[in-house]
Design a protein around this motif. Sequence first.
Motif, PDB file in Angstrom:
ATOM      1  N   ARG A   1      41.478   6.867 -52.815  1.00 29.52           N
ATOM      2  CA  ARG A   1      41.578   5.728 -53.743  1.00 29.52           C
ATOM      3  C   ARG A   1      41.721   4.406 -52.972  1.00 29.52           C
ATOM      4  O   ARG A   1      41.152   3.391 -53.367  1.00 29.52           O
ATOM      5  CB  ARG A   1      42.745   5.924 -54.704  1.00 29.52           C
ATOM      6  CG  ARG A   1      42.468   6.991 -55.761  1.00 29.52           C
ATOM      7  CD  ARG A   1      43.503   7.012 -56.870  1.00 29.52           C
ATOM      8  NE  ARG A   1      44.872   7.133 -56.408  1.00 29.52           N
ATOM      9  CZ  ARG A   1      45.504   8.274 -56.186  1.00 29.52           C
ATOM     10  NH1 ARG A   1      44.881   9.422 -56.393  1.00 29.52           N
ATOM     11  NH2 ARG A   1      46.743   8.297 -55.764  1.00 29.52           N
ATOM     12  N   LYS A   2      42.464   4.438 -51.878  1.00 25.55           N
ATOM     13  CA  LYS A   2      42.676   3.240 -51.062  1.00 25.55           C
ATOM     14  C   LYS A   2      41.359   2.737 -50.452  1.00 25.55           C
ATOM     15  O   LYS A   2      41.048   1.550 -50.529  1.00 25.55           O
ATOM     16  CB  LYS A   2      43.691   3.561 -49.946  1.00 25.55           C
ATOM     17  CG  LYS A   2      43.957   2.439 -48.981  1.00 25.55           C
ATOM     18  CD  LYS A   2      44.949   2.902 -47.923  1.00 25.55           C
ATOM     19  CE  LYS A   2      45.032   1.962 -46.765  1.00 25.55           C
ATOM     20  NZ  LYS A   2      45.925   2.478 -45.710  1.00 25.55           N
ATOM     21  N   VAL A   3      40.573   3.633 -49.863  1.00 23.27           N
ATOM     22  CA  VAL A   3      39.319   3.195 -49.242  1.00 23.27           C
ATOM     23  C   VAL A   3      38.268   2.841 -50.307  1.00 23.27           C
ATOM     24  O   VAL A   3      37.446   1.958 -50.083  1.00 23.27           O
ATOM     25  CB  VAL A   3      38.767   4.212 -48.207  1.00 23.27           C
ATOM     26  CG1 VAL A   3      39.717   4.340 -47.030  1.00 23.27           C
ATOM     27  CG2 VAL A   3      38.463   5.550 -48.806  1.00 23.27           C
ATOM     28  N   ALA A   4      38.318   3.503 -51.454  1.00 22.82           N
ATOM     29  CA  ALA A   4      37.410   3.151 -52.553  1.00 22.82           C
ATOM     30  C   ALA A   4      37.708   1.737 -53.041  1.00 22.82           C
ATOM     31  O   ALA A   4      36.784   0.958 -53.320  1.00 22.82           O
ATOM     32  CB  ALA A   4      37.543   4.159 -53.691  1.00 22.82           C
ATOM     33  N   ALA A   5      38.982   1.376 -53.118  1.00 22.05           N
ATOM     34  CA  ALA A   5      39.369   0.027 -53.532  1.00 22.05           C
ATOM     35  C   ALA A   5      38.929  -1.006 -52.492  1.00 22.05           C
ATOM     36  O   ALA A   5      38.469  -2.101 -52.850  1.00 22.05           O
ATOM     37  CB  ALA A   5      40.885  -0.049 -53.738  1.00 22.05           C
ATOM     38  N   ALA A   6      39.027  -0.661 -51.217  1.00 23.80           N
ATOM     39  CA  ALA A   6      38.581  -1.569 -50.148  1.00 23.80           C
ATOM     40  C   ALA A   6      37.075  -1.793 -50.239  1.00 23.80           C
ATOM     41  O   ALA A   6      36.591  -2.920 -50.071  1.00 23.80           O
ATOM     42  CB  ALA A   6      38.961  -1.009 -48.785  1.00 23.80           C
TER      43      ALA A   6
END
Length: 172
Positions: A103-108
């Motif tokens: 989720r963190k890298v998708a948001a980035a």
Amino acid sequence: MKRAQNIGEQHWRKQINDEDQMNKLKIPHNAYVFVGDGRKALFLRNDGDEKFPNLKTEKVFEDENPSSHEQGTERPGHIGKGSQRSAVEPTDWHDIEEHRFARKVAAAMEQMIRAGKVKALVVVAPPRTLAELRNAFHPDVKACIIAEINKDLTKHPVGEIEKHLTSDAYSH
């Protein structure tokens, strides 16, 4: 007769090779290539062109994700009602952290797309991470994806990632 058979065989091979050429992944200039698993993610940009890609590292995410027993208790809990007791599945902290990281890298990636930095995106990840990313990617990110590749290349140097992507036939 044998000569005719050889010519037919050569034509067949040429067709297959032409089809392979058409199916080879073409990474446009300035397109981004996301290579990641549940612990590490690379955002690479093609500084070259479709014919001769030249991937450059733009961003790297690494997550500290120790094994589950290092993150929490290993002993499953118990639920009791009267004299009956049942074991409860232990929490897989490692799995939870991999979900959070996806989720963190998708948001980035979403932020980079909204900033106008990314017009085309290739996603390379092992099956489980690819599924996590599909669930986590915003529709704007999904609209930029030109190819998804079900492969774990995170432990490879950038030059080898480039070779893997351009030597194998991939399609969206």
